[in-house]
Each structure stands twice: as structure tokens, then as C-alpha cells.
Design a protein around this motif. Structure first.
Motif, PDB file in Angstrom:
ATOM      1  N   LEU A 190       0.833  -1.202   0.000  1.00 49.64           N
ATOM      2  CA  LEU A 190       0.000   0.000   0.000  1.00 49.64           C
ATOM      3  C   LEU A 190       0.869   1.253   0.000  1.00 49.64           C
ATOM      4  O   LEU A 190       0.615   2.188  -0.757  1.00 49.64           O
ATOM      5  N   GLU A 191       1.895   1.294   0.848  1.00 48.05           N
ATOM      6  CA  GLU A 191       2.782   2.464   0.898  1.00 48.05           C
ATOM      7  C   GLU A 191       3.469   2.685  -0.453  1.00 48.05           C
ATOM      8  O   GLU A 191       3.564   3.812  -0.930  1.00 48.05           O
ATOM      9  N   ALA A 192       3.933   1.596  -1.059  1.00 47.42           N
ATOM     10  CA  ALA A 192       4.593   1.714  -2.369  1.00 47.42           C
ATOM     11  C   ALA A 192       3.595   2.198  -3.422  1.00 47.42           C
ATOM     12  O   ALA A 192       3.928   3.054  -4.248  1.00 47.42           O
ATOM     13  N   ALA A 193       2.374   1.667  -3.372  1.00 45.33           N
ATOM     14  CA  ALA A 193       1.351   2.088  -4.328  1.00 45.33           C
ATOM     15  C   ALA A 193       0.974   3.544  -4.097  1.00 45.33           C
ATOM     16  O   ALA A 193       0.815   4.308  -5.061  1.00 45.33           O
ATOM     17  N   LEU A 194       0.842   3.939  -2.843  1.00 48.10           N
ATOM     18  CA  LEU A 194       0.529   5.342  -2.538  1.00 48.10           C
ATOM     19  C   LEU A 194       1.596   6.282  -3.091  1.00 48.10           C
ATOM     20  O   LEU A 194       1.280   7.358  -3.600  1.00 48.10           O
ATOM     21  N   SER A 195       2.853   5.874  -3.005  1.00 51.70           N
ATOM     22  CA  SER A 195       3.936   6.742  -3.475  1.00 51.70           C
ATOM     23  C   SER A 195       3.903   6.938  -4.987  1.00 51.70           C
ATOM     24  O   SER A 195       4.497   7.877  -5.505  1.00 51.70           O
ATOM     25  N   GLN A 196       3.177   6.059  -5.701  1.00 54.80           N
ATOM     26  CA  GLN A 196       3.073   6.185  -7.151  1.00 54.80           C
ATOM     27  C   GLN A 196       1.929   7.088  -7.593  1.00 54.80           C
ATOM     28  O   GLN A 196       1.850   7.467  -8.756  1.00 54.80           O
ATOM     29  N   LEU A 197       1.043   7.417  -6.658  1.00 50.79           N
ATOM     30  CA  LEU A 197      -0.084   8.282  -7.001  1.00 50.79           C
ATOM     31  C   LEU A 197       0.386   9.720  -7.160  1.00 50.79           C
ATOM     32  O   LEU A 197       1.335  10.146  -6.493  1.00 50.79           O
ATOM     33  N   PRO A 198      -0.292  10.499  -7.973  1.00 47.13           N
ATOM     34  CA  PRO A 198      -0.014  11.929  -8.009  1.00 47.13           C
ATOM     35  C   PRO A 198      -0.240  12.510  -6.602  1.00 47.13           C
ATOM     36  O   PRO A 198      -1.088  12.030  -5.844  1.00 47.13           O
ATOM     37  N   GLU A 199       0.511  13.518  -6.278  1.00 50.61           N
ATOM     38  CA  GLU A 199       0.535  14.059  -4.913  1.00 50.61           C
ATOM     39  C   GLU A 199      -0.846  14.408  -4.360  1.00 50.61           C
ATOM     40  O   GLU A 199      -1.173  14.057  -3.229  1.00 50.61           O
ATOM     41  N   ARG A 200      -1.673  15.100  -5.115  1.00 52.32           N
ATOM     42  CA  ARG A 200      -2.989  15.520  -4.618  1.00 52.32           C
ATOM     43  C   ARG A 200      -3.897  14.312  -4.395  1.00 52.32           C
ATOM     44  O   ARG A 200      -4.654  14.268  -3.435  1.00 52.32           O
ATOM     45  N   GLN A 201      -3.835  13.314  -5.284  1.00 52.52           N
ATOM     46  CA  GLN A 201      -4.614  12.099  -5.086  1.00 52.52           C
ATOM     47  C   GLN A 201      -4.150  11.381  -3.827  1.00 52.52           C
ATOM     48  O   GLN A 201      -4.965  10.902  -3.034  1.00 52.52           O
ATOM     49  N   ILE A 246     -11.486  17.353   4.472  1.00 47.93           N
ATOM     50  CA  ILE A 246     -10.387  17.260   3.510  1.00 47.93           C
ATOM     51  C   ILE A 246     -10.397  18.497   2.598  1.00 47.93           C
ATOM     52  O   ILE A 246      -9.345  19.054   2.295  1.00 47.93           O
ATOM     53  N   ALA A 247     -11.585  18.903   2.192  1.00 55.09           N
ATOM     54  CA  ALA A 247     -11.698  20.089   1.341  1.00 55.09           C
ATOM     55  C   ALA A 247     -11.103  21.307   2.040  1.00 55.09           C
ATOM     56  O   ALA A 247     -10.398  22.108   1.419  1.00 55.09           O
ATOM     57  N   ALA A 248     -11.350  21.447   3.333  1.00 52.41           N
ATOM     58  CA  ALA A 248     -10.796  22.577   4.079  1.00 52.41           C
ATOM     59  C   ALA A 248      -9.277  22.500   4.153  1.00 52.41           C
ATOM     60  O   ALA A 248      -8.585  23.508   3.999  1.00 52.41           O
ATOM     61  N   ILE A 249      -8.752  21.306   4.367  1.00 47.80           N
ATOM     62  CA  ILE A 249      -7.300  21.130   4.468  1.00 47.80           C
ATOM     63  C   ILE A 249      -6.619  21.388   3.128  1.00 47.80           C
ATOM     64  O   ILE A 249      -5.607  22.080   3.055  1.00 47.80           O
ATOM     65  N   MET A 250      -7.201  20.846   2.066  1.00 46.16           N
ATOM     66  CA  MET A 250      -6.576  20.945   0.751  1.00 46.16           C
ATOM     67  C   MET A 250      -6.986  22.214  -0.002  1.00 46.16           C
ATOM     68  O   MET A 250      -6.509  22.459  -1.096  1.00 46.16           O
ATOM     69  N   MET A 251      -7.889  22.983   0.602  1.00 50.56           N
ATOM     70  CA  MET A 251      -8.372  24.224   0.008  1.00 50.56           C
ATOM     71  C   MET A 251      -8.994  23.958  -1.364  1.00 50.56           C
ATOM     72  O   MET A 251      -8.667  24.601  -2.358  1.00 50.56           O
ATOM     73  N   LEU A 252      -9.904  22.967  -1.387  1.00 51.58           N
ATOM     74  CA  LEU A 252     -10.616  22.579  -2.597  1.00 51.58           C
ATOM     75  C   LEU A 252     -12.097  22.491  -2.288  1.00 51.58           C
ATOM     76  O   LEU A 252     -12.499  22.491  -1.133  1.00 51.58           O
ATOM     77  N   GLY A 253     -12.902  22.344  -3.324  1.00 54.04           N
ATOM     78  CA  GLY A 253     -14.314  22.069  -3.127  1.00 54.04           C
ATOM     79  C   GLY A 253     -14.512  20.596  -2.788  1.00 54.04           C
ATOM     80  O   GLY A 253     -13.665  19.750  -3.087  1.00 54.04           O
ATOM     81  N   VAL A 254     -15.657  20.289  -2.176  1.00 50.72           N
ATOM     82  CA  VAL A 254     -15.953  18.908  -1.798  1.00 50.72           C
ATOM     83  C   VAL A 254     -15.986  18.007  -3.035  1.00 50.72           C
ATOM     84  O   VAL A 254     -15.491  16.875  -3.006  1.00 50.72           O
ATOM     85  N   GLU A 255     -16.556  18.515  -4.138  1.00 54.51           N
ATOM     86  CA  GLU A 255     -16.623  17.715  -5.359  1.00 54.51           C
ATOM     87  C   GLU A 255     -15.224  17.386  -5.877  1.00 54.51           C
ATOM     88  O   GLU A 255     -14.982  16.274  -6.362  1.00 54.51           O
ATOM     89  N   ALA A 256     -14.311  18.316  -5.774  1.00 53.18           N
ATOM     90  CA  ALA A 256     -12.935  18.074  -6.212  1.00 53.18           C
ATOM     91  C   ALA A 256     -12.285  17.001  -5.341  1.00 53.18           C
ATOM     92  O   ALA A 256     -11.554  16.141  -5.849  1.00 53.18           O
ATOM     93  N   VAL A 257     -12.569  17.037  -4.048  1.00 58.76           N
ATOM     94  CA  VAL A 257     -12.038  16.018  -3.141  1.00 58.76           C
ATOM     95  C   VAL A 257     -12.607  14.654  -3.514  1.00 58.76           C
ATOM     96  O   VAL A 257     -11.887  13.658  -3.576  1.00 58.76           O
ATOM     97  N   SER A 315     -13.657  13.658  -6.383  1.00 60.65           N
ATOM     98  CA  SER A 315     -13.038  13.250  -7.642  1.00 60.65           C
ATOM     99  C   SER A 315     -11.612  12.754  -7.415  1.00 60.65           C
ATOM    100  O   SER A 315     -11.225  11.704  -7.938  1.00 60.65           O
ATOM    101  N   LEU A 316     -10.828  13.506  -6.635  1.00 58.16           N
ATOM    102  CA  LEU A 316      -9.452  13.091  -6.351  1.00 58.16           C
ATOM    103  C   LEU A 316      -9.425  11.742  -5.640  1.00 58.16           C
ATOM    104  O   LEU A 316      -8.615  10.872  -5.962  1.00 58.16           O
ATOM    105  N   THR A 317     -10.306  11.572  -4.673  1.00 59.92           N
ATOM    106  CA  THR A 317     -10.352  10.318  -3.914  1.00 59.92           C
ATOM    107  C   THR A 317     -10.742   9.156  -4.817  1.00 59.92           C
ATOM    108  O   THR A 317     -10.126   8.084  -4.767  1.00 59.92           O
ATOM    109  N   ALA A 318     -11.752   9.361  -5.647  1.00 62.95           N
ATOM    110  CA  ALA A 318     -12.195   8.286  -6.555  1.00 62.95           C
ATOM    111  C   ALA A 318     -11.088   7.913  -7.537  1.00 62.95           C
ATOM    112  O   ALA A 318     -10.807   6.725  -7.753  1.00 62.95           O
ATOM    113  N   ARG A 319     -10.447   8.928  -8.135  1.00 62.25           N
ATOM    114  CA  ARG A 319      -9.348   8.634  -9.067  1.00 62.25           C
ATOM    115  C   ARG A 319      -8.193   7.947  -8.341  1.00 62.25           C
ATOM    116  O   ARG A 319      -7.574   7.024  -8.879  1.00 62.25           O
ATOM    117  N   GLY A 320      -7.887   8.404  -7.131  1.00 62.31           N
ATOM    118  CA  GLY A 320      -6.815   7.787  -6.350  1.00 62.31           C
ATOM    119  C   GLY A 320      -7.091   6.323  -6.047  1.00 62.31           C
ATOM    120  O   GLY A 320      -6.202   5.475  -6.167  1.00 62.31           O
TER     121      GLY A 320
END
Length: 192
Positions: free
Chosen positions: A125-136, A153-164, A166-171
Motif C-alpha cells: 500500500l505504501e509503495a502504491a501510494l507513493s506512485q499516485l499523483p501528490e494531490r490524489q 479534507i476540502a478545508a485542508i486541501m483548500m478545494l471544493g468537496v466535489e474536487a475532493v 473526484s481526487l479520492t475516486a481517481r486515487g
């Protein structure tokens, strides 16, 4: 552990008490926030020593800005996560610039088969996580390993909830693709 308030955990009140000179409030707030920041930074960086440095720097920045804390602003933990995320990003960029690889986690040799399998799964999992793009990677770690809600997460990453979302699903999709060939070796049957 999610950032929502628990009884007696009024982070802003603890910060205000620290500003007023209450060292116990600083200890309580540190005990509440620092372990979660350390886990997050360790997962982002793959290096516990660097994660400790990030955690210390993020907490130090909180204490420095405490007198200027705006009541009604984000919770201190949210602010510290954002600082830690930025510090991790800076360190990762420096690594890429210097062409250094993230060191592998130390290989422990547990005596029982189940512990060995769990270690292999964590390392995969750690190795796979390191291969993801940083925001994902940030979104997946905060959502699925830290257990935070999408609005947090949206507050931490300064994004909208929908963007979070999307990032989570793609990740998650990317993690599944990266780990797909390792299912049998990691002890996962097709129906797991």
C-alpha cells in the motif's frame, strides 16, 4: 480520526488558553493534534524522521500564529494539517529536484505468517501510494487512512468537496490498478 469536535476538545479554546499563558492547554492541544499530523506526514513522505520534523515545524507555526488566531476560523487541527501538507509538498519537490528516491520502510521480520502478510500488505500500500499523483495521495490518505470527511479534507486541501470526491475516486482507481497484479501474492482471493 476525524477532526469533528468531541466533548472537551474545543481546539480554539485550548489555543486561546495557551495564548493566555496556560502551558497545560498547549500540551493538551499538542496531544490532540500532533499524533495525527505525524501519521499523515509519515504516509506522505515515507520517512518517519522527516515526518517528525514536519510535525514539529507545523506545531511551531501554530504556536507562533496563536496570538493572531481568528475566532470562528478553521479549527486549529485543520490549519495544522494544511501547513503539514504544504511542508510535505515542499520536501517532496526538493527530493524530486535532487533526484533522490523515497527510502523504503524498514523490513521487519515477524515470526508469524499473519504478521508477515500484514507487513507485506502495508508495504504494498505504501509503495502504491507513493506512485499516485501528490494531490490524489493526499486525498486518499486523509479520507481512507485518517478517516476524515470530504468537507474536512476540502478545508485542508483548500478545494471544493466535489474536487475532493473526484481526487479520492481517481486515487482509489489508480491504487486498484497498481495493486491488481499483487492480489494473490498479498493473500487476497478474488471474492475478498
Amino acid at each position: 480520526m476525524p477532526l469533528e469536535q468531541r466533548p472537551g476538545d474545543d481546539q480554539a479554546a485550548l489555543l486561546a488558553r495557551f495564548v493566555a499563558g496556560d502551558r497545560h492547554a498547549a500540551e493538551a492541544l499538542t496531544d490532540l493534534i500532533a499524533p495525527r499530523i505525524l501519521r499523515f506526514a509519515a504516509r506522505m513522505l515515507g520517512d518517519l524522521a522527516e515526518a517528525e520534523d514536519v510535525t514539529q515545524e507545523a506545531m511551531l507555526r501554530l504556536w507562533r500564529m496563536a496570538p493572531d488566531w481568528q475566532s470562528g476560523a478553521a479549527q486549529p487541527a485543520t490549519w495544522v494539517y494544511r501547513v503539514a501538507a504544504n511542508l510535505c509538498t515542499d520536501r517532496l519537490r526538493r527530493r524530486r529536484k535532487m533526484l533522490h528516491e523515497v527510502p523504503e520502510l524498514p523490513d521487519t521480520s515477524p515470526s508469524q505468517h499473519a504478521q508477515m502478510m500484514q507487513t507485506a500488505r502495508i508495504q504494498a500500500l505504501e509503495a502504491a501510494l507513493s506512485q499516485l499523483p501528490e494531490r490524489q495521495r493526499q486525498a486518499v490518505i486523509l479520507r481512507h487512512l485518517e478517516g476524515m470527511s470530504n468537507p474536512e479534507i476540502a478545508a485542508i486541501m483548500m478545494l471544493g468537496v466535489e474536487a475532493v470526491e473526484s481526487l479520492t475516486a481517481r486515487g482509489k482507481r489508480n491504487l486498484s490498478a497498481i495493486l491488481a497484479g499483487d492480489r494473490e501474492a498479498l493473500g487476497y482471493d478474488d471474492d475478498d
